[in-house]
Design a protein around this motif. Structure first.
Motif, PDB file in Angstrom:
ATOM      1  N   ASP A 287      19.015  20.178  12.293  1.00 22.99           N
ATOM      2  CA  ASP A 287      19.166  19.583  10.958  1.00 22.99           C
ATOM      3  C   ASP A 287      20.149  18.408  10.969  1.00 22.99           C
ATOM      4  N   LYS A 288      20.539  17.968  12.139  1.00 23.72           N
ATOM      5  CA  LYS A 288      21.471  16.848  12.254  1.00 23.72           C
ATOM      6  C   LYS A 288      20.734  15.535  12.003  1.00 23.72           C
ATOM      7  N   ILE A 289      21.229  14.752  11.050  1.00 25.98           N
ATOM      8  CA  ILE A 289      20.640  13.437  10.763  1.00 25.98           C
ATOM      9  C   ILE A 289      21.182  12.431  11.772  1.00 25.98           C
ATOM     10  N   THR A 290      20.286  11.793  12.505  1.00 25.18           N
ATOM     11  CA  THR A 290      20.703  10.828  13.530  1.00 25.18           C
ATOM     12  C   THR A 290      20.483   9.375  13.119  1.00 25.18           C
ATOM     13  N   GLY A 291      19.706   9.162  12.051  1.00 26.36           N
ATOM     14  CA  GLY A 291      19.457   7.795  11.628  1.00 26.36           C
ATOM     15  C   GLY A 291      18.699   7.738  10.314  1.00 26.36           C
ATOM     16  N   TYR A 292      18.405   6.492   9.894  1.00 23.39           N
ATOM     17  CA  TYR A 292      17.656   6.255   8.657  1.00 23.39           C
ATOM     18  C   TYR A 292      16.602   5.193   8.927  1.00 23.39           C
ATOM     19  N   VAL A 293      15.413   5.379   8.356  1.00 24.15           N
ATOM     20  CA  VAL A 293      14.325   4.439   8.587  1.00 24.15           C
ATOM     21  C   VAL A 293      13.673   4.057   7.260  1.00 24.15           C
ATOM     22  N   ALA A 294      13.367   2.781   7.122  1.00 22.55           N
ATOM     23  CA  ALA A 294      12.608   2.271   5.976  1.00 22.55           C
ATOM     24  C   ALA A 294      11.294   1.720   6.528  1.00 22.55           C
ATOM     25  N   TYR A 295      10.236   1.854   5.747  1.00 19.36           N
ATOM     26  CA  TYR A 295       8.909   1.456   6.236  1.00 19.36           C
ATOM     27  C   TYR A 295       8.045   0.981   5.068  1.00 19.36           C
ATOM     28  N   PHE A 296       7.220  -0.028   5.327  1.00 17.73           N
ATOM     29  CA  PHE A 296       6.197  -0.384   4.344  1.00 17.73           C
ATOM     30  C   PHE A 296       4.930  -0.850   5.052  1.00 17.73           C
ATOM     31  N   ARG A 297       3.817  -0.689   4.360  1.00 15.02           N
ATOM     32  CA  ARG A 297       2.537  -1.251   4.805  1.00 15.02           C
ATOM     33  C   ARG A 297       1.908  -1.945   3.610  1.00 15.02           C
ATOM     34  N   MET A 298       1.538  -3.222   3.790  1.00 18.41           N
ATOM     35  CA  MET A 298       0.960  -3.996   2.703  1.00 18.41           C
ATOM     36  C   MET A 298      -0.553  -3.834   2.672  1.00 18.41           C
ATOM     37  N   ILE A 299      -1.166  -4.270   1.587  1.00 16.07           N
ATOM     38  CA  ILE A 299      -2.598  -4.093   1.432  1.00 16.07           C
ATOM     39  C   ILE A 299      -3.395  -4.960   2.398  1.00 16.07           C
ATOM     40  N   ASN A 300      -2.742  -5.965   2.999  1.00 17.91           N
ATOM     41  CA  ASN A 300      -3.434  -6.789   4.004  1.00 17.91           C
ATOM     42  C   ASN A 300      -3.276  -6.224   5.415  1.00 17.91           C
ATOM     43  N   GLY A 301      -2.601  -5.054   5.528  1.00 19.45           N
ATOM     44  CA  GLY A 301      -2.448  -4.404   6.820  1.00 19.45           C
ATOM     45  C   GLY A 301      -1.120  -4.642   7.499  1.00 19.45           C
ATOM     46  N   PHE A 302      -0.340  -5.607   7.031  1.00 23.44           N
ATOM     47  CA  PHE A 302       0.962  -5.879   7.654  1.00 23.44           C
ATOM     48  C   PHE A 302       1.902  -4.704   7.392  1.00 23.44           C
ATOM     49  N   GLU A 303       2.559  -4.225   8.445  1.00 18.64           N
ATOM     50  CA  GLU A 303       3.499  -3.128   8.297  1.00 18.64           C
ATOM     51  C   GLU A 303       4.766  -3.408   9.094  1.00 18.64           C
ATOM     52  N   LYS A 304       5.856  -2.803   8.656  1.00 15.23           N
ATOM     53  CA  LYS A 304       7.131  -3.043   9.322  1.00 15.23           C
ATOM     54  C   LYS A 304       8.059  -1.845   9.147  1.00 15.23           C
ATOM     55  N   TYR A 305       8.831  -1.571  10.209  1.00  9.79           N
ATOM     56  CA  TYR A 305       9.860  -0.535  10.196  1.00  9.79           C
ATOM     57  C   TYR A 305      11.232  -1.192  10.261  1.00  9.79           C
TER      58      TYR A 305
ATOM     59  N   LEU B 221       0.839  -1.196   0.000  1.00  9.84           N
ATOM     60  CA  LEU B 221       0.000   0.000   0.000  1.00  9.84           C
ATOM     61  C   LEU B 221       0.875   1.248   0.000  1.00  9.84           C
ATOM     62  N   THR B 222       1.952   1.197   0.766  1.00 11.48           N
ATOM     63  CA  THR B 222       2.917   2.299   0.782  1.00 11.48           C
ATOM     64  C   THR B 222       4.281   1.763   1.176  1.00 11.48           C
ATOM     65  N   ILE B 223       5.312   2.427   0.687  1.00 15.51           N
ATOM     66  CA  ILE B 223       6.681   2.042   1.019  1.00 15.51           C
ATOM     67  C   ILE B 223       7.548   3.297   0.911  1.00 15.51           C
ATOM     68  N   ASN B 224       8.435   3.477   1.877  1.00 18.66           N
ATOM     69  CA  ASN B 224       9.253   4.687   1.870  1.00 18.66           C
ATOM     70  C   ASN B 224      10.521   4.478   2.681  1.00 18.66           C
ATOM     71  N   VAL B 225      11.492   5.338   2.438  1.00 18.15           N
ATOM     72  CA  VAL B 225      12.726   5.341   3.215  1.00 18.15           C
ATOM     73  C   VAL B 225      13.115   6.801   3.410  1.00 18.15           C
ATOM     74  N   SER B 226      13.613   7.133   4.607  1.00 18.88           N
ATOM     75  CA  SER B 226      13.879   8.534   4.908  1.00 18.88           C
ATOM     76  C   SER B 226      14.977   8.680   5.955  1.00 18.88           C
ATOM     77  N   GLU B 227      15.603   9.868   5.952  1.00 18.16           N
ATOM     78  CA  GLU B 227      16.520  10.201   7.027  1.00 18.16           C
ATOM     79  C   GLU B 227      15.680  10.602   8.246  1.00 18.16           C
ATOM     80  N   VAL B 228      16.257  10.437   9.436  1.00 19.58           N
ATOM     81  CA  VAL B 228      15.581  10.828  10.677  1.00 19.58           C
ATOM     82  C   VAL B 228      16.446  11.890  11.349  1.00 19.58           C
ATOM     83  N   TYR B 229      15.833  13.024  11.667  1.00 20.75           N
ATOM     84  CA  TYR B 229      16.569  14.131  12.263  1.00 20.75           C
ATOM     85  C   TYR B 229      16.510  14.078  13.795  1.00 20.75           C
ATOM     86  N   GLU B 230      17.430  14.770  14.401  1.00 20.84           N
ATOM     87  CA  GLU B 230      17.536  14.810  15.857  1.00 20.84           C
ATOM     88  C   GLU B 230      16.207  15.254  16.477  1.00 20.84           C
TER      89      GLU B 230
END
Length: 325
Positions: A152-170, A120-129
């Motif tokens: 504006d300091k980047i402290t980490g990176y996160v990837a995320y998805f949610r499937m059409i059946n509702g399953f999601e994971k970080y 349903l959705t999938i993304n990856v992003s930097e995570v700021y302080e």
């Protein structure tokens, strides 16, 4: 006698090695790309030549290794222009010999995931302080709040998805952990020679490499492992010696064999069973059959397809509720 000697010297002169343009002009090579890409093959071949012309280091590589890497990109139907961020052909030196390496980029992984029509959705992003609020180590859940950003300091990176059946994971890693991973597995990034480190993709584009790393780990561990995704995970950062037999050498990746093969074709049987179980729940098992059928005409992966079909056949026999028209 002099003429005989001169003729003998000429006969001993080895023939010049074919250039990349020469190889790409061969009918067999052009036909190979046409079978994979159809009308798009001419444009794709032009992009290979353009990539080499604009990168002097790539021009020094064995032209056969360049074509082999391009074959993988063509098989996945991903463009190889670096500015698009889907896939790339990257030069590396191994024992003084320049070879081309196929490399996935994070947008390429998103593209392959979306093709399954299960996300349903999938993304990856930097995570700021300040944006990371909480982490549940047991469930793997995270809470982020972009309004809590403190700098504006980047402290980490996160990837995320949610499937059409509702399953999601970080999947979240701190910058320190991503850096440690790069220094552990990238031969160029951990090199004692500063000039080598400076040319590493981790140095030149840390942000993109970090995003790719967390997204690749998320999809490899929890995502749907379609045929395309398995090929991408297996060939990423590899010098493709023979695309027909999937003979791959990981020039800039020293991951232990057990880890590197965690999501490879060696465990395809269990992967297919898991995939069928998920598709059964979604009542969309037929997408598997269509995906495998699409590779029937691609001789490069005949061996892979045979393994996949054998595995799916066994899985179907053990699960009478699953049926494929």
């Amino acid at each position: 006698m002099t003429n005989v000697k001169e003729n003998s010297d000429v006969a001993k002169t080895p023939p010049p090695k074919p250039t990349l343009v020469n190889l790409l002009s061969q009918e067999a090579v052009k036909k190979r790309f046409e079978e994979m890409l159809g009308k798009k093959s001419a444009g794709f071949i032009s992009s290979i030549i353009s990539a080499v012309k604009t990168n002097p280091a790539l021009a020094e590589c064995d032209p056969n290794s360049v074509i082999s890497a391009a074959v993988i990109a063509a098989t996945l139907d991903l463009p190889i222009q670096n500015n698009l961020g889907f896939a790339a052909i990257v030069p590396y030196k191994e024992n003084g010999v320049a070879v081309a390496q196929f490399q996935m980029m994070w947008r390429g992984y998103v593209q392959l995931a979306m093709r399954t029509a299960q996300y349903l959705t999938i993304n990856v992003s930097e995570v700021y302080e300040g944006e990371l609020i909480s982490e549940n180590r047991i469930t793997g859940d995270y809470v982020f709040d972009t309004s809590k950003k403190t700098s504006d300091k980047i402290t980490g990176y996160v990837a995320y998805f949610r499937m059409i059946n509702g399953f999601e994971k970080y999947f979240y890693w701190t910058v320190a952990r991503v850096t440690a991973h790069a220094k552990t597995y990238s031969q160029t990034f951990k090199s004692p020679k500063s000039w080598v480190v400076e040319k590493s993709r981790w140095t030149l584009d840390f942000d993109s490499m970090a995003k790719k790393t967390v997204l690749k780990l998320l999809l490899g561990k929890f995502g749907i492992l379609s045929v395309d995704m398995q090929i991408a995970l297996t060939t990423d950062q590899g010098a493709i010696k023979d695309p027909e037999t999937m003979d791959i050498e990981y020039v800039d990746n020293s991951e232990p064999k057990a880890d590197a093969e965690d999501n490879s074709m060696t465990e395809v049987s269990q992967q297919i069973k898991d995939e069928i179980a998920m598709c059964q729940e979604l009542s969309q098992v037929t997408f598997l059959e269509k995906e495998y059928a699409s590779y029937e005409k691609n001789k490069i992966f005949n061996t892979l397809i045979a393994k996949q079909k054998l595995a799916i056949g066994k899985a179907l026999k053990s699960n009478a509720k699953v049926s494929m028209p």
